[in-house]
Design an enzyme around this catalytic site. Structure first.
Site, PDB file in Angstrom:
ATOM      1  N   GLY A 169       4.157 -17.928   7.560  1.00  8.38           N
ATOM      2  CA  GLY A 169       5.076 -17.193   8.423  1.00  8.38           C
ATOM      3  C   GLY A 169       6.099 -16.433   7.608  1.00  8.38           C
ATOM      4  O   GLY A 169       7.262 -16.859   7.504  1.00  8.38           O
ATOM      5  N   SER A 224       5.802 -12.334   6.993  1.00  7.07           N
ATOM      6  CA  SER A 224       5.977 -10.965   7.478  1.00  7.07           C
ATOM      7  C   SER A 224       6.429 -10.935   8.937  1.00  7.07           C
ATOM      8  O   SER A 224       6.043 -11.777   9.756  1.00  7.07           O
ATOM      9  CB  SER A 224       4.666 -10.177   7.340  1.00  7.07           C
ATOM     10  OG  SER A 224       4.326 -10.000   5.986  1.00  7.07           O
ATOM     11  N   GLU A 274       0.687 -16.981  -4.847  1.00  4.07           N
ATOM     12  CA  GLU A 274      -0.170 -16.196  -3.964  1.00  4.07           C
ATOM     13  C   GLU A 274      -0.753 -14.995  -4.700  1.00  4.07           C
ATOM     14  O   GLU A 274      -1.942 -14.697  -4.582  1.00  4.07           O
ATOM     15  CB  GLU A 274       0.620 -15.719  -2.743  1.00  4.07           C
ATOM     16  CG  GLU A 274      -0.222 -14.868  -1.787  1.00  4.07           C
ATOM     17  CD  GLU A 274       0.583 -14.290  -0.636  1.00  4.07           C
ATOM     18  OE1 GLU A 274      -0.040 -13.679   0.250  1.00  4.07           O
ATOM     19  OE2 GLU A 274       1.821 -14.436  -0.615  1.00  4.07           O
ATOM     20  N   ASN A 306       1.604  -3.131  -3.844  1.00  2.00           N
ATOM     21  CA  ASN A 306       1.454  -2.819  -5.265  1.00  2.00           C
ATOM     22  C   ASN A 306       2.619  -2.003  -5.811  1.00  2.00           C
ATOM     23  O   ASN A 306       2.962  -2.110  -6.994  1.00  2.00           O
ATOM     24  CB  ASN A 306       0.129  -2.078  -5.493  1.00  2.00           C
ATOM     25  CG  ASN A 306      -1.059  -3.033  -5.468  1.00  2.00           C
ATOM     26  OD1 ASN A 306      -0.938  -4.175  -5.038  1.00  2.00           O
ATOM     27  ND2 ASN A 306      -2.203  -2.561  -5.932  1.00  2.00           N
ATOM     28  N   GLU A 307       3.234  -1.211  -4.954  1.00  2.80           N
ATOM     29  CA  GLU A 307       4.414  -0.461  -5.401  1.00  2.80           C
ATOM     30  C   GLU A 307       5.553  -1.424  -5.759  1.00  2.80           C
ATOM     31  O   GLU A 307       6.255  -1.241  -6.773  1.00  2.80           O
ATOM     32  CB  GLU A 307       4.866   0.512  -4.301  1.00  2.80           C
ATOM     33  CG  GLU A 307       3.921   1.677  -4.068  1.00  2.80           C
ATOM     34  CD  GLU A 307       2.686   1.299  -3.250  1.00  2.80           C
ATOM     35  OE1 GLU A 307       1.751   2.114  -3.183  1.00  2.80           O
ATOM     36  OE2 GLU A 307       2.671   0.193  -2.692  1.00  2.80           O
TER      37      GLU A 307
END
Length: 399
Positions: A127, A129, A244, A385-386
């Site tokens: 839990g 996002s 992760e 990725n940014e």
């Protein structure tokens, strides 16, 4: 670094292969290799087979039920299982919340949760996002107001993978709305059977129910289910995200997909009437992604070696996440390109294990379109990725 396995490591590889041959049913293997839909029982059954062998948590310390393997043994294990077509063990319990509980949880939390994660009794989901709080996770709005020995939780989480099956969810919640964003967050462990929790499916482009919305309406959570200190959850969240991002690299699965890509290219025709594998431009692209995967594999070994020494993943985890997700996307794109016009139709029903109806193209084609769609998310989840490039720039280059 010596890339040749020692005799002891080769013997270990043989042991892993013998275990897989004995425990992985042909039906389940065919489901995975054929890209068919897996059930909850498929995941739990394989988890329990690994648990009986004592191999379900190679990343855990021995005192909690880990294997005590070397980095190379763990690499061999993960590669052999992926190549054989074994289902992935779900990361939310084993590789995400468990390390947080080990590092920051109370003795009672360790005693209760860790054995149940290890055995597969508890299925966990994440839990983190929320709508509007994805890459900027610290802006989350789900509130937890303390009333005595209980938190009252209200809010919404989204993109909750396989939350429809979960027994527990680990959540970031805001416990001090007056503090700076990162300083007012706590880390709660919440029983999904608690009154006030509603799980609503999000159906994806490929028609699958993989992710969900989870709503909290005056959900009562014992204060004892808070990990660590109140308002210090951001520290624990960053610790978890490092683990992760390491797992997102999926080296073994990518190597299996690379093998599949080459097999498809030997069967699909090229524009000149030959086979696609003989097309020099296509072969160049395959060779490029293979080289990138080999480089990623070396980096992954280094990170695993550090993790086995109980060192939290550093900026290397961000590098693994970036390159691993990009390689997965490239492989899915090349398989779609190899299929040509046969990639256009998407037959959702063909993902059912028992489907024996007509196919619009080759029998290996139907899962690849859905796989392509699904891989679009890999450069976003776990921290886009940014964001990972910003982390690398700050932690390594000092910018």
């Amino acid at each position: 670094m010596d890339f040749n396995f020692t005799p002891e490591e080769l013997a270990f590889r043989d042991e892993v292969r013998a275990f897989v041959d004995a425990e992985l049913s042909p039906g389940l293997r065919d489901k995975v290799l054929g890209g068919k839909r897996l059930s909850k029982d498929d995941f739990i059954g394989w988890h329990k087979a690994l648990y009986r062998k004592g191999w379900v948590a190679p990343n855990w310390p021995v005192e909690y039920g880990g294997t005590g393997w070397t980095a190379v043994q763990r690499h061999i294990f993960e590669e052999e299982l992926a190549d054989a077509g074994a289902p992935a063990t779900l990361p939310f319990g084993l590789r995400m919340v468990a390390p947080v509980i080990m590092a920051f949880g109370s003795p009672a939390q360790k005693e209760y949760f860790l054995p149940r994660i290890l055995s597969g009794e508890h299925w966990w989901c994440q839990g983190y996002s929320e709508p509007g709080s994805g890459s900027d996770l610290a802006s989350l709005k789900t509130r937890a107001e303390r009333q005595g020995d209980t938190y009252i939780v209200n809010g919404q989480k989204t993109w909750t993978t396989l939350g429809q099956h979960a027994d527990w969810i680990f959540c970031l919640v805001r416990t001090n709305p007056e503090a700076r964003k990162q300083e007012g967050i706590s880390f709660l462990l919440i029983d999904m059977k608690t009154p006030g929790i509603t799980v609503r499916p999000i159906i994806m482009l490929d028609g699958e129910h993989e992710v969900n919305e989870v709503w909290f309406d005056n959900v009562e959570v014992p204060v004892d289910n808070r990990v660590g200190e109140e308002n210090k959850g951001w520290t624990y969240a960053k610790f978890l995200l490092g683990h992760e991002r390491t797992g997102i690299a999926e080296i073994g699965r990518s190597k299996r997909w690379l093998k599949q890509l080459k097999q498809i290219a030997t069967q699909q025709p090229a524009s000149d009437g030959g086979k696609l594998i003989d097309d020099l431009r296509f072969r160049d692209r395959v060779a490029q992604v293979e080289i990138e995967l080999m480089a990623l594999e070396v980096t992954n070994l280094r990170v695993i070696a550090a993790e086995m020494e109980h060192k939290a993943p550093g900026p290397e985890a961000s590098l693994l996440k970036i390159r691993g997700s990009e390689i997965q996307q490239t492989l899915s794109e090349l398989m779609m390109l190899a299929l040509g016009h046969d990639a256009l139709p998407f037959q959702h029903a063909a993902l059912d294990p028992g489907y024996d109806g007509p196919l619009a193209g080759p029998d290996y084609g139907p899962p690849l379109t859905g796989q392509y769609f699904n891989m679009r998310k890999t450069t976003i989840y776990g921290g886009s990725n940014e964001i990972q490039k910003n982390i690398i720039s700050k932690m390594i280059l000092g910018f």
